[in-house]
Scaffold this motif. Structure first.
Motif, PDB file in Angstrom:
ATOM      1  N   GLY A   1       0.805  -1.220   0.000  1.00 56.02           N
ATOM      2  CA  GLY A   1       0.000   0.000   0.000  1.00 56.02           C
ATOM      3  C   GLY A   1       0.834   1.264   0.000  1.00 56.02           C
ATOM      4  O   GLY A   1       0.565   2.200  -0.757  1.00 56.02           O
ATOM      5  N   TRP A   2       1.875   1.304   0.843  1.00 56.75           N
ATOM      6  CA  TRP A   2       2.718   2.504   0.887  1.00 56.75           C
ATOM      7  C   TRP A   2       3.516   2.686  -0.393  1.00 56.75           C
ATOM      8  O   TRP A   2       3.816   3.812  -0.794  1.00 56.75           O
ATOM      9  N   PHE A   3       3.891   1.575  -1.026  1.00 57.13           N
ATOM     10  CA  PHE A   3       4.562   1.681  -2.314  1.00 57.13           C
ATOM     11  C   PHE A   3       3.652   2.348  -3.344  1.00 57.13           C
ATOM     12  O   PHE A   3       4.061   3.272  -4.062  1.00 57.13           O
ATOM     13  N   LEU A   4       2.410   1.883  -3.428  1.00 58.88           N
ATOM     14  CA  LEU A   4       1.469   2.467  -4.383  1.00 58.88           C
ATOM     15  C   LEU A   4       1.121   3.906  -4.001  1.00 58.88           C
ATOM     16  O   LEU A   4       0.955   4.768  -4.878  1.00 58.88           O
ATOM     17  N   PHE A   5       1.004   4.176  -2.711  1.00 55.87           N
ATOM     18  CA  PHE A   5       0.740   5.554  -2.267  1.00 55.87           C
ATOM     19  C   PHE A   5       1.889   6.472  -2.670  1.00 55.87           C
ATOM     20  O   PHE A   5       1.666   7.620  -3.082  1.00 55.87           O
ATOM     21  N   SER A   6       3.121   5.981  -2.557  1.00 58.17           N
ATOM     22  CA  SER A   6       4.273   6.783  -2.957  1.00 58.17           C
ATOM     23  C   SER A   6       4.236   7.080  -4.451  1.00 58.17           C
ATOM     24  O   SER A   6       4.565   8.195  -4.879  1.00 58.17           O
ATOM     25  N   GLY A   7       3.832   6.075  -5.264  1.00 54.83           N
ATOM     26  CA  GLY A   7       3.698   6.324  -6.692  1.00 54.83           C
ATOM     27  C   GLY A   7       2.657   7.371  -7.004  1.00 54.83           C
ATOM     28  O   GLY A   7       2.845   8.229  -7.874  1.00 54.83           O
ATOM     29  N   TRP A   8       1.532   7.317  -6.276  1.00 51.75           N
ATOM     30  CA  TRP A   8       0.469   8.319  -6.462  1.00 51.75           C
ATOM     31  C   TRP A   8       0.966   9.706  -6.073  1.00 51.75           C
ATOM     32  O   TRP A   8       0.763  10.684  -6.804  1.00 51.75           O
TER      33      TRP A   8
END
Length: 378
Positions: free
Chosen positions: A313-320
């Protein structure tokens, strides 16, 4: 993205190459460290393909650097996504970067080699470059032949031109100060407050006008931002629970200390117990330690460990967030299509959050998924 792809605009290509780069990087990460030497040919092909995808993403737009940059940090530093370890050998990272940069500069080489006539962009170029453009006011036949003899470019002249072109693109973008009737601020993109008017044509018919707009699907956009907020709130709850458990266990250990040893054997056992307590205490204090990850495996969210839920989740949040970051403080007009790469990561994060919803919310999750599916298809 339908309008972008049907009109062959650059953002559809940008999303494609970013998605391809992430997929190939996941393929690299998915192989455990102890099994990466079993298929060297396939792995080398994956490394080269990943470099090409990253280079293509950056070649489309500088904002395409978000995905290669994020995956590169995970690969170099061995961060906690993915669970297999995340670290990619340094040599492979160098190959990925070298292949990506080679593609980036190859595109410029082809562009400059084929660019031998005057055009609308001549005014942006320096005099030494315009001397090689046939029909330009500064054109010199000697410079033209010197720069393009045998369809090869002098090395110094090529690198000087590439450097100037990239610097001028950045300067030209910063010089845009005029407003646009369809511009929008970055903080309105998540709610698709304003679209973009692309095209209008009467088609030779009286009282008939065809128009093309870029408009976000409000159901998708609102659901994405709502699920992103839900993910952040869930992470805050998990962090508070972990902090509470840490201080609770620490207080228990303080209230019930180990009794003093009565013999040498008991003393050695006490030393071993204290060492075990020290290790456990250290691991519990680090919410992202390997021991903490192992102990958290029992706590699952819809079949997904809380550790994995947080890391992915934090990986995808960082991409966003990284795809929004370049637009937080810009003076030039910005538009809804600038949000599309970030929206792609937002959709992935929303899907991940929805997938990990507890079992008691199963019906609500199915209903929301069906609504989003209909909205996307419509």
């Amino acid at each position: 993205n339908v309008i972008e792809s049907r009109l062959m605009l650059t953002d559809s290509q940008l999303i494609f190459y970013c998605g391809l780069a992430l997929y190939l990087m996941l393929e690299l990460w998915d192989v455990p460290l102890d099994k990466r030497v079993l298929a060297p040919t396939r792995r080398f092909a994956l490394v080269v393909a990943t470099g090409l995808a990253c280079g293509a993403a950056i070649s489309v737009k500088y904002t395409g650097l978000g995905t290669p940059g994020l995956t590169g940090l995970v690969s170099l530093l061995g961060l906690y996504f993915p669970v297999h370890g995340g670290r990619v050998p340094f040599v492979e990272c160098v190959v990925i970067g070298a292949v990506g940069l080679s593609l980036f500069f190859t595109c410029f080489y082809i562009h400059i080699t084929l660019l031998w006539k005057e055009g609308d962009g001549d005014a942006f170029m320096p005099a030494y470059f315009r001397e090689t453009l046939a029909g330009d006011h500064f054109y010199k036949a000697s410079a033209f032949h010197r720069a393009r003899e045998g369809f090869t470019l002098p090395v110094f002249w090529f690198w000087k031109s590439v450097g100037y072109l990239n610097a001028e693109m950045i300067r030209a973008s910063a010089r845009i100060k005029s407003t646009h009737p369809w511009q929008s601020s970055w903080w309105t993109w998540t709610f698709t407050k304003r679209g973009v008017y692309y095209y209008s044509d009467h088609g030779g018919k009286p009282n008939h006008t065809g128009r093309i707009y870029l408009m976000g699907n409000p159901i998708v956009y609102w659901a994405v931002i709502a699920l992103i907020v839900l993910f952040v709130c869930a992470q805050l709850v998990l962090a508070l629970r972990r902090i509470y458990a840490f201080f609770r266990d620490r207080r228990r250990r303080f209230r019930s200390p180990l009794p003093p040893p009565s013999s040498s054997s008991e003393a050695s056992e006490l030393t071993a117990s204290r060492a075990l307590l020290s290790t456990t205490k250290k691991d519990d204090g680090d919410p992202f330690s390997r021991a903490a990850a192992t102990s958290a495996a029992a706590a699952t969210v819809r079949g997904v460990s809380t550790y994995q839920f947080s890391c992915v989740g934090w990986f995808l949040f960082s991409g966003w967030a990284l795809n929004l970051l370049p637009f937080l403080d810009v003076d030039r007009p910005t538009f809804l299509y600038h949000y599309l790469p970030g929206l792609w990561y937002g959709i992935l994060l929303a899907s991940w959050t929805l997938h990990a919803a507890p079992a008691r919310f199963y019906r609500a999750k199915v209903v929301l998924a069906l609504v989003l599916l209909v909205a996307i298809i419509a």
